[in-house]
Enzyme design. Structure first.
Site, PDB file in Angstrom:
ATOM      1  N   LYS A 186       0.839  -0.919   0.266  1.00  0.00           N
ATOM      2  CA  LYS A 186      -0.320   0.060   0.165  1.00  0.00           C
ATOM      3  C   LYS A 186       0.789   1.258  -0.118  1.00  0.00           C
ATOM      4  CE  LYS A 186      -4.369  -1.970  -0.628  1.00  0.00           C
ATOM      5  NZ  LYS A 186      -4.009  -3.330   0.256  1.00  0.00           N
TER       6      LYS A 186
HETATM    7  C1  LIG Z   1      -6.178  -3.919   0.577  1.00  0.00           C
HETATM    8  C2  LIG Z   1      -7.073  -3.913   0.781  1.00  0.00           C
HETATM    9  C3  LIG Z   1      -7.903  -3.604   2.215  1.00  0.00           C
HETATM   10  C4  LIG Z   1      -7.160  -4.724   3.417  1.00  0.00           C
HETATM   11  O1  LIG Z   1      -6.281  -4.750   3.553  1.00  0.00           O
HETATM   12  P1  LIG Z   1      -5.444  -5.333   4.554  1.00  0.00           P
HETATM   13  O2  LIG Z   1      -4.317  -4.807   5.349  1.00  0.00           O
HETATM   14  O3  LIG Z   1      -4.572  -6.473   3.376  1.00  0.00           O
HETATM   15  O4  LIG Z   1      -6.141  -6.332   5.717  1.00  0.00           O
HETATM   16  C5  LIG Z   1      -9.385  -3.627   2.750  1.00  0.00           C
HETATM   17  N1  LIG Z   1     -10.003  -2.895   0.855  1.00  0.00           N
HETATM   18  C6  LIG Z   1      -9.577  -2.510  -0.127  1.00  0.00           C
HETATM   19  C7  LIG Z   1      -9.979  -1.780  -1.740  1.00  0.00           C
HETATM   20  C8  LIG Z   1      -8.208  -3.511   0.056  1.00  0.00           C
HETATM   21  O5  LIG Z   1      -6.341  -3.075  -1.058  1.00  0.00           O
END
Ligand SMILES: *Cc1c(COP(=O)(O)O)cnc(C)c1O
Length: 377
Positions: A186
């Site tokens: 991210k």
């Molecule tokens: C990455 C993501 C999540 C969840 O995050 P995690 O840290 O992987 O649990 C939720 N929604 C979207 C759209 C994402 O891209």
């Protein structure tokens, strides 16, 4: 860092410097790995960033789950959510016992279509979860207006939108509840991790307790270097807190964020420029003066076989992705009685995600765009 000739151009990856490595070693040396000083410091840094209270948790999915639970969403309730999102959004909703109601998107921005969501409202609808797909937020004011008119909580899935500006202020710094993910790829990472940003202090206190197995005020005790030996538990909780190892990474990533964000924006602009006015490749309308892109998605008109195209790209050393298989097509979330999601169904086969991460060079992005256009010519 640039990828040398012949090296795989990865779809996404973490961008890790010596700062994060040293910070993790520091935590390991101090031999306090759980939730302590680093988590407190990371939350304080995020509170400065957002100008609002923040609670850090183990991942973005947990952030969504706790946010929903703390807003009182549970069995019998319905939550409006775009079908075009990561499975995490749906799983977080169903984890509370509530039903995720899959909504359609607008065909240009691929963001929740409020008119479609309105048609899917029932007297069980309690909340709406807009998903800031790729980092763009669309008409967020319209969503808040809609929510207000209908008495809904807004839980923003802002996993893609760390740092994105809306009306010149950061997503998360206004509104109801915003949830971010710090997973490895991210906009910033803490290894795994996530946070909830919210100025409803009652909701936030519920989240703080629920991330530590529901033990009341354990967060405050831990921040003071203590812990609870006998405790009150007032609600269902989970083991969802963040560790010092994760927070140490997050703190350094947040310091690097201006550079990481600038790089993501520059690369997305290079793609946009390359694909401008292309016959079959459509870019998503995103203003990168405001949006910090997590992924770079294009729509390819009349694409015969995406799998075939992806294989050809991979043979050229270019990874690609698909974000996302619409959740309403998943067996667990199938709802035979729901009205069709025409836009999502039409657009999904056209979607392709191209490599985007801060360590790509401009040349990498030029090569990816050129090869894609050559394959589609
Ligand atoms: C990455 C993501 C999540 C969840 O995050 P995690 O840290 O992987 O649990 C939720 N929604 C979207 C759209 C994402 O891209």
């Amino acid at each position: 860092m640039t990828s040398d000739k012949g090296e795989l151009i990865r779809l996404s990856k973490s961008s890790i410097s010596d700062l994060e490595k040293d910070a993790v070693l520091g935590v390991l040396d101090r031999e306090f790995l759980g939730m302590g000083a680093e988590v407190v410091a990371f939350e304080a840094a995020l509170e400065l960033f957002f100008g609002r209270p923040v609670a850090c948790v183990v991942n973005g999915t947990a952030a969504l789950h706790l946010a929903l639970q703390a807003c009182g969403i549970g069995p019998g309730d319905e939550v409006l959510v775009p079908s075009l999102t990561y499975i995490a959004s749906f799983q977080a909703i169903s984890a509370t016992g509530a039903k995720p109601v899959a909504c359609d998107i607008d065909p240009l921005g691929c963001i929740l279509d409020i008119r479609d969501a309105e048609k899917r409202m029932t007297n069980r609808t309690k909340a709406i979860m807009p998903v800031h797909y790729t980092g763009g937020v669309g008409d967020l004011a319209g969503i808040y207006k809609f929510a207000e008119e209908n008495g809904l909580r807004v839980i923003e899935d802002a996993a893609h939108a760390f740092g994105t500006l809306y009306n010149d202020v950061r997503v998360g710094s206004f509104g109801d509840v915003a949830c971010f993910s710090f997973d490895g790829i991210k906009n910033i990472t803490s290894g795994e991790g996530g946070c909830i940003v919210c100025d409803d202090l009652q909701v936030l206190q519920k989240i703080r307790d629920a991330r530590l197995l529901g033990v009341q005020n354990d967060t405050e005790k831990r921040a003071a270097g203590e812990r609870s030996w006998s405790f009150g538990v007032g609600a269902q909780g989970w083991r969802y807190h963040m560790s010092n190892i994760m927070a140490a990474i997050g703190i350094e990533q947040l310091k690097r964020f201006p550079d990481l964000a600038a790089r993501r924006r520059e690369l997305a602009r290079v793609y946009d420029q390359k694909f401008a006015d292309h016959a079959v490749i459509r870019t998503l309308p995103r203003d990168y003066d405001h949006v910090v892109p997590h992924i770079y998605v294009v729509r390819i008109k009349n694409l015969v076989s995406r799998v075939d195209l992806q294989e050809k790209l991979l043979a050229l050393g270019i990874q690609s992705g698909v974000h996302y298989q619409p959740n309403h097509t998943n067996q667990y979330y199938l709802d035979e009685s729901a009205a069709p999601l025409n836009v999502t169904t039409r657009i999904y086969p056209e979607l392709l995600t191209l490599p985007l991460h801060p360590d790509l060079s401009d040349d990498d992005v030029v090569r990816v765009s050129s090869e894609l256009m050559r394959l589609l010519a």
